[in-house]
Design an enzyme around this catalytic site. Structure first.
Site, PDB file in Angstrom:
ATOM      1  N   ASP A 328       0.828  -1.199   0.000  1.00 52.44           N
ATOM      2  CA  ASP A 328       0.000   0.000   0.000  1.00 52.44           C
ATOM      3  C   ASP A 328       0.868   1.257   0.000  1.00 52.44           C
ATOM      4  OD1 ASP A 328      -2.573   1.419   0.381  1.00 52.44           O
ATOM      5  OD2 ASP A 328      -1.733   1.912   2.345  1.00 52.44           O
ATOM      6  N   GLU A 365       1.507  -0.384  -4.986  1.00 55.67           N
ATOM      7  CA  GLU A 365       0.497   0.610  -5.359  1.00 55.67           C
ATOM      8  C   GLU A 365       1.209   1.862  -5.847  1.00 55.67           C
ATOM      9  OE1 GLU A 365      -3.400   2.922  -3.553  1.00 55.67           O
ATOM     10  OE2 GLU A 365      -1.699   2.522  -2.234  1.00 55.67           O
TER      11      GLU A 365
END
Length: 640
Positions: A328, A365
């Site tokens: 993330d 990401e």
């Protein structure tokens, strides 16, 4: 009116696929065999130019006959860990020289930033190229019977499964629907039926929100989801069905309730205080959210706990069975002010994974140009918003659509030629191995649903494709057709295959209506099954190169090339007013596709029409809306 794009269809071509590049050494010091295809009338000389120790070098390539022209073949030395290269094409007959770079052909001098790029490092595991991923937000996918008996945390606002999701503000992070890991395991047959091969779960660690990106510990799975045992049951059940499982880890921050942060706040002299950035104003946090304090990787102990030790966070859960991690906010990890340790963290995470299992995938990401981070032995690939999602939004979204905060203006759809230019520009800066190890999304838990972007409503339920929303379905399925045929790993967000709608990322986290299957858009589900099956059946769609052939306003056309066969893809978008696409029927020289076009097999959509009148045979591609696919021979692509 017919159209063609000879500047694309008859352009020299090279890419990083097995059709054009031999095996790449994993360490500097070797060389790689490469070739470039130059269509008729060919060239009198072709040289490869590469950078070695900071200086450009030139080497001649050797010609041999090829379909519609010549192959030019040679060896490229890989002296440095990262090598950029391009081709200098001369002739024939005194023609102006041309440069071939990853962005295409130019008769002028262009920046080295557009060169092809090779990394002499380990690429993603071989299995990644064959995957179709399916993203699940655990609280909203399915709820097992055991979920009803679990004690809920004090932050939660319990919801019935059919209650609407808040799109923004208020209790958006506190709505808890009770989906759990055993519920996912009970519905894996849906994934198998759809044809997907990798299950990607957003975070499962205990947090103080429904999204769990605010972890209070990385050592335990949230009891609301069923805990550690349920996680292992799910991984085992997925593996038993041939599915890989990808976890989700926040290396950029923790929650403010995390045990590390609580220790840091309680004792400014303790070791955990060095895990975070404290100052006179408080502490640094992700985008100003005080619930998400940012991690500081300058200290050794944090690196050890996160990925350095044998029992580190990264290693422990790979050892528990994960086939890889999605990281993330990878683009921000290790970056604060004048500190930039992103690549060091990426390298450490990969090393931790491979020490446990060398056959794991590391996905980052990244909403923007990721070229600076796709260097060496760090991230294998990225969530390809910049090179795939955003260009597709700008071509297929309805006028006025707002996909995500990274798109600051409402969509004003662009012509296909501009969309293709963006894709080529972004991907020119990535090694081919990184492009193919990246994921292709139409949407995710962070964006509006693609069905809504396509004009399918904003209610957060299923768009059944009827009446006024038929145009949205057409746009949606065209997007799915491109998602399943472009290079990279297609990543479906759970519910897209049913026609779910939503206006924001939070709104998109809609519970799957298992008890209302009659509302599912059957045509959309069938189309996804068909497209996934085609990708899994044809090596060209999984491992082939990408050669653009034509792009106008309402159409784009490319071929995925592999010695096991070529797949020609022709995408035609609908116009908002229902009129015929502006480009009309597209015609291509038959020779540019090699083999015998008469042997083309229609995989989806309408058939090809061969026209023999005129100077040379041409193929007439249909002007009807949709994604049309044809299989053509590929045996003339084999190396000799």
């Amino acid at each position: 009116m017919s159209s063609s794009s000879p500047s694309l269809a008859r352009a020299p071509h090279h890419d990083g696929s097995v059709t054009y590049l031999g095996p790449v050494p994993t360490r500097p010091g070797g060389s790689v065999r490469l070739r470039v295809h130059v269509p008729a009338p060919g060239a009198s000389r072709v040289r490869v130019r590469w950078g070695q120790d900071g200086e450009p070098r030139l080497r001649d390539l050797t010609p041999t006959p090829a379909f519609d022209g010549q192959w030019w073949t040679g060896e490229l030395p890989l002296v440095n860990a990262r090598t950029s290269y391009r081709f200098l094409i001369e002739g024939p007959d005194g023609a102006r020289h041309r440069w071939l770079t990853a962005e295409g052909v130019s008769e002028r001098e262009v920046s080295d930033r557009s060169d092809f790029v090779l990394d002499a490092s380990d690429a993603a595991p071989d299995w990644v190229a064959d995957q179709v991923a399916y993203q699940i937000f655990p609280d909203r996918f399915a709820r097992s019977a055991a979920a009803a008996d679990r004690e809920l945390p004090d932050w939660a606002v319990p919801q019935a499964w059919d209650e609407p999701v808040v799109a923004a503000g208020g209790p958006v992070a506190r709505q808890l629907y009770g989906g759990d890991l055993d519920g996912i395991a009970e519905h894996l047959d849906h994934l198998v039926d759809l044809g997907v091969t990798t299950l990607y779960l957003t975070p499962v660690f205990e947090g103080r929100s429904n999204h769990r990106y605010d972890a209070v510990s990385f050592d335990r799975v949230d009891p609301v989801l069923g805990g550690d045992d349920a996680y292992r049951r799910l991984i085992d059940a997925a593996h038993a069905r041939g599915l890989r499982v990808l976890g989700d880890l926040t290396t950029n921050h923790t929650g403010s309730g995390h045990e590390w942060f609580r220790a840091a706040a309680a004792d400014p002299t303790g070791v955990e205080a060095g895990f975070y950035l404290f100052d006179d104003q408080g502490y640094h946090c992700w985008l100003g959210h005080p619930s998400l304090p940012t991690l500081d990787y300058r200290g050794r102990e944090l690196r050890e706990r996160m990925y350095g030790r044998a029992d580190s966070v990264v290693a422990r859960w790979v050892d528990a069975g994960l086939d890889g991690w999605r990281i993330d906010v990878a683009n921000m990890t290790g970056r604060q002010g004048g500190v930039d340790l992103t690549r060091e963290v990426a390298r450490g995470v990969r090393e931790a994974m491979t020490r446990v299992n060398a056959d794991t995938w590391l996905l980052a990401e990244h909403f923007f140009d990721a070229s600076a981070d796709l260097v060496g032995d760090g991230w294998h690939g990225v969530m390809d918003y910049a090179g795939a999602s955003m260009p597709l939004w700008w071509w297929l979204a309805a006028p006025g659509a707002r996909p995500h905060a990274t798109v600051p203006l409402p969509i004003d759809p662009l012509p296909a030629r501009d969309v293709v230019a963006t894709m080529r520009e972004v991907h020119a800066r990535y090694p081919w191995a990184a492009v193919t190890a990246s994921t292709v999304h139409l949407d995710s838990h962070d964006t509006a649903r693609f069905r809504t972007l396509a004009g399918g409503g904003e209610h957060g339920g299923v768009d059944d494709g009827s009446s006024d929303s038929g145009l949205a379905r057409a746009r949606h399925l065209l997007g799915a057709g491109l998602q399943l045929t472009l290079p990279g790993v297609p990543a479906l967000f759970a519910g897209d295959e049913l026609g779910l709608t939503a206006t924001t990322g939070e709104h998109a986290r809609t519970p799957i209506p298992w008890d209302a299957r009659e509302t599912w858009d059957a045509a959309t589900l069938d189309a996804y099954r068909e497209l996934v099956a085609l990708r899994r059946e044809h090596p060209a769609l999984r491992r082939g190169g990408l050669r653009w052939l034509s792009a106008g306003v309402d159409h784009l056309t490319f071929v995925r090339e592999h010695p096991a066969g070529r797949v020609l893809v022709h995408a035609v978008r609908p116009r908002p007013d229902g009129a015929a696409p502006r480009d009309g029927e597209v015609r291509l020289p038959a020779a540019v596709l090699g083999g015998d076009a008469a042997d083309a097999v229609t995989l989806r959509g309408e058939g090809l029409v061969r026209l023999d009148d005129g100077d040379e045979p041409v193929l007439a591609l249909p002007g009807s809306v949709g994604a049309h696919l044809w299989l053509l021979p590929g045996d003339d692509l084999a190396w000799t």
